[in-house]
Design an enzyme around this catalytic site. Structure first.
Site, PDB file in Angstrom:
ATOM      1  N   VAL A   1     -90.485 -57.637  35.959  1.00 15.83           N
ATOM      2  CA  VAL A   1     -89.481 -58.551  36.522  1.00 15.83           C
ATOM      3  C   VAL A   1     -90.052 -59.950  36.682  1.00 15.83           C
ATOM      4  O   VAL A   1     -91.258 -60.144  36.795  1.00 15.83           O
ATOM      5  CB  VAL A   1     -88.934 -58.048  37.886  1.00 15.83           C
ATOM      6  CG1 VAL A   1     -88.307 -56.695  37.757  1.00 15.83           C
ATOM      7  CG2 VAL A   1     -90.015 -58.029  38.940  1.00 15.83           C
ATOM      8  N   CYS A   2     -89.144 -60.920  36.681  1.00  7.77           N
ATOM      9  CA  CYS A   2     -89.467 -62.313  36.988  1.00  7.77           C
ATOM     10  C   CYS A   2     -88.235 -62.902  37.656  1.00  7.77           C
ATOM     11  O   CYS A   2     -87.386 -62.166  38.141  1.00  7.77           O
ATOM     12  CB  CYS A   2     -89.868 -63.077  35.727  1.00  7.77           C
ATOM     13  SG  CYS A   2     -88.527 -63.309  34.539  1.00  7.77           S
ATOM     14  N   ALA A   3     -88.110 -64.208  37.681  1.00  3.21           N
ATOM     15  CA  ALA A   3     -86.983 -64.842  38.357  1.00  3.21           C
ATOM     16  C   ALA A   3     -85.665 -64.660  37.614  1.00  3.21           C
ATOM     17  O   ALA A   3     -84.634 -64.375  38.206  1.00  3.21           O
ATOM     18  CB  ALA A   3     -87.261 -66.327  38.574  1.00  3.21           C
TER      19      ALA A   3
END
Length: 191
Positions: free
Chosen positions: A65-67
């Site tokens: 995951v990231c932003a």
């Protein structure tokens, strides 16, 4: 190279306890709120973590995951090049929070950390305005600064990479604490 599998937020939430979650954002972004149980391995450290992430796939699926999903997709591609299959979260932590799911924060972590995408937009906008202003007041050649930023943004969109984000990630406010990669990798091995 194929696009990694993307999980919707509700799909990821339903299987959260079965996933090893790797958050590839900067330590500052991670401290501002992350998925429950996520381990922080910044994108610029992902290659070093490949053996331990590979080990984690023996015990279940890996979700990166990231932003917004762009950095996690890049991380999934790096992992795939090294024989590790991982999925990404559609829309990243932004979509997770927008869908009403809880974000965890380390004790004492700031609650209002700007995301990298927002920092890039601010920085690019300031540099473009500065280039235009200097071009009008000092010398027209300064307008080339704005042209350079515009070209960089186009290149960023076409390649799905962002050099400005990579530079901003190194600034002290994006690293309120050093990414404790050794402890994170130890936690990953012990899962």
């Amino acid at each position: 190279m194929t696009t990694p599998t993307a999980l919707a937020t509700d799909e990821a939430r339903a299987s959260l306890h079965e996933l090893t979650i790797i958050d590839v954002r900067t330590p500052g972004e991670y401290a501002g709120g992350h998925l429950p149980g996520a381990l922080n391995i910044p994108l610029d450290q992902i290659r070093r973590a490949v053996p331990d992430i590979r080990h984690a796939t023996d015990r279940g699926d890996v979700l990166v995951v990231c932003a917004s999903g762009a950095r996690s997709e890049n991380a999934c591609k790096i992992l795939a090049e090294n024989g590790v299959t991982a999925a990404t979260l559609s829309g990243g932590t932004g979509a997770w929070a927008a869908d009403g799911h809880e974000l965890h924060r380390p004790q004492g972590a700031p609650r209002a950390t700007w995301g990298m995408e927002r920092q890039v937009r601010l920085t690019a906008g300031v540099i473009v305005l500065l280039g235009l202003l200097l071009g009008l007041v000092v010398h027209p050649a300064f307008q080339l600064i704005s042209v350079g930023i515009a070209g960089g943004l186009v290149f960023s969109a076409v390649t799905n990479t962002c050099g400005m984000a990579a530079m901003l990630a190194k600034l002290p406010h994006n690293r309120p604490r050093a990414a404790d990669l050794d402890n994170t990798l130890a936690a990953l091995r012990n899962r």
